[in-house]
Design an enzyme around this catalytic site. Sequence first.
Site, PDB file in Angstrom:
ATOM      1  N   LEU A 223       0.873  -1.185   0.000  1.00 55.19           N
ATOM      2  CA  LEU A 223       0.000   0.000   0.000  1.00 55.19           C
ATOM      3  C   LEU A 223       0.898   1.219   0.000  1.00 55.19           C
ATOM      4  CD1 LEU A 223      -2.622  -0.468   2.884  1.00 55.19           C
ATOM      5  CD2 LEU A 223      -3.081  -0.479   0.436  1.00 55.19           C
ATOM      6  N   HIS A 224       0.643   2.164  -0.867  1.00 48.99           N
ATOM      7  CA  HIS A 224       1.444   3.395  -0.768  1.00 48.99           C
ATOM      8  C   HIS A 224       0.722   4.627  -1.296  1.00 48.99           C
ATOM      9  CE1 HIS A 224       2.142   2.731  -5.026  1.00 48.99           C
ATOM     10  NE2 HIS A 224       2.521   3.994  -5.096  1.00 48.99           N
ATOM     11  N   ARG A 225      -0.458   4.463  -1.925  1.00 46.73           N
ATOM     12  CA  ARG A 225      -1.114   5.637  -2.516  1.00 46.73           C
ATOM     13  C   ARG A 225      -1.513   6.623  -1.430  1.00 46.73           C
ATOM     14  NH1 ARG A 225      -0.999   6.019  -7.307  1.00 46.73           N
ATOM     15  NH2 ARG A 225      -0.302   4.088  -8.212  1.00 46.73           N
TER      16      ARG A 225
END
Length: 393
Positions: A223-225
């Site tokens: 996850l990084h958005r």
Amino acid sequence: MTNVAWPAELGPVVCVVGARPNFMKMAPILRAFAANVPALPTLLVHTGQHYDRDMNDRLFEELRLPHPDINLEVGSGTHAVQTAEVMRRFEPVLDTRQPSCVLVVGDVNSTLACALVSAKKNVPVVHVEAGLRSYDRAMPEEINRVLTDQIADRLYTTERGALANLTREGVAEERIHFVGNVMIDSLLSNREFAPAAENTLRLAGIAPRVLECVAGGYGLVTLHRPSNVDSVDTLKPLLKVLREVSEKVPLIFALHPRTRANIERFGLMELVTSERMVLLPPQGYLEMLGLLAGAKLVLSDSGGLQEETTALGVPCLTIRENTERPITIEQGTNTLVGCDPRAIRLGVDEILSGAGKCGRIPEFWDGRAAERIAADLARWLVDRHQRCAAPRA
Ligand code: UD1
């Protein structure tokens, strides 16, 4: 192969990389340019958008990317600062090196920044992975994609649907060339070197009882958005549902620096602390490939993983409301679940019951996309050069 000679006075192709997802796209392109007849001379420019060992150096080594000829060392900053800084530092490269064109890949801030500088200086812009659209202008990458395509002179696409997206935006059809997916070139040429998940976990110092638990099958999470991880109101319910999922299948969570910082800042570390959740730093390319290939399912908000899971036949649940890579849904193994806990639970249950998507490999995701780009670009640049050099009648 191109049946044309490379004119001595034609400058190098300036190839730009900036952030992690660019590296796996550029590696096969540089190799194909060197192998093409005639070879295309290149100059590799790294903007320095990603800079730390986990996000950068390890990937360069594993992908056998040459050391950049120039590193602009821009580092982190707001979108405006990062983009402006790349532009400011990239301009002198064009003045001193007189390139035949500037080739950018993907959709990160460095892609747009370098394309914009080049277009303003009348240097042809070549965009690899053109025409992908999520139609979500709240995504910074969508802005980067739309604007880069508008000013690109040669556009290489990964799927046939991209042509309609581009022509709808007024891009002339003769500029667009369907070549397939260079990321899959990288995947196919590196797959045999990817270490098994178990080795990666052992090397990361994961306890034997956790290794045992993962040996029965695991889900892989990234996850990084900003839209998923920058607000506690979104991140907390997401981590809660991941925690629930981990009760059904152990999870390996490769943490982007932004995500780790936010988990700590919001005091959510407890939610991801469990023997059934393995936390890892950002992974090298080969390690990630090994983890992907061995996973029962992938939960992610990444663009690239949607394609890599499709190529590997691993079911993927994408934690986003939309995707710029619809072919991974239509033909591949991808399903959009947004950040709705119910949809995530349902998707996971379906996959664990054996009803997940198997998909098929999209057209031209065959390991030869970079070769097609090299052949076409050499022809196009030489033709263009001859036309410009020809005396006017
Ligand atoms: C960028 C890309 C995104 C891509 C992602 C993959 C844009 C708009 N976004 O997002 O498309 O999917 O890379 O990683 O270009 N950081 C480090 N070490 C690094 C690099 C960054 O700690 O080597 C930290 C930064 O300080 C910052 C955060 O990570 O706080 C985000 O980095 P940034 O390059 O701004 O964007 P990404 O979120 O990584």
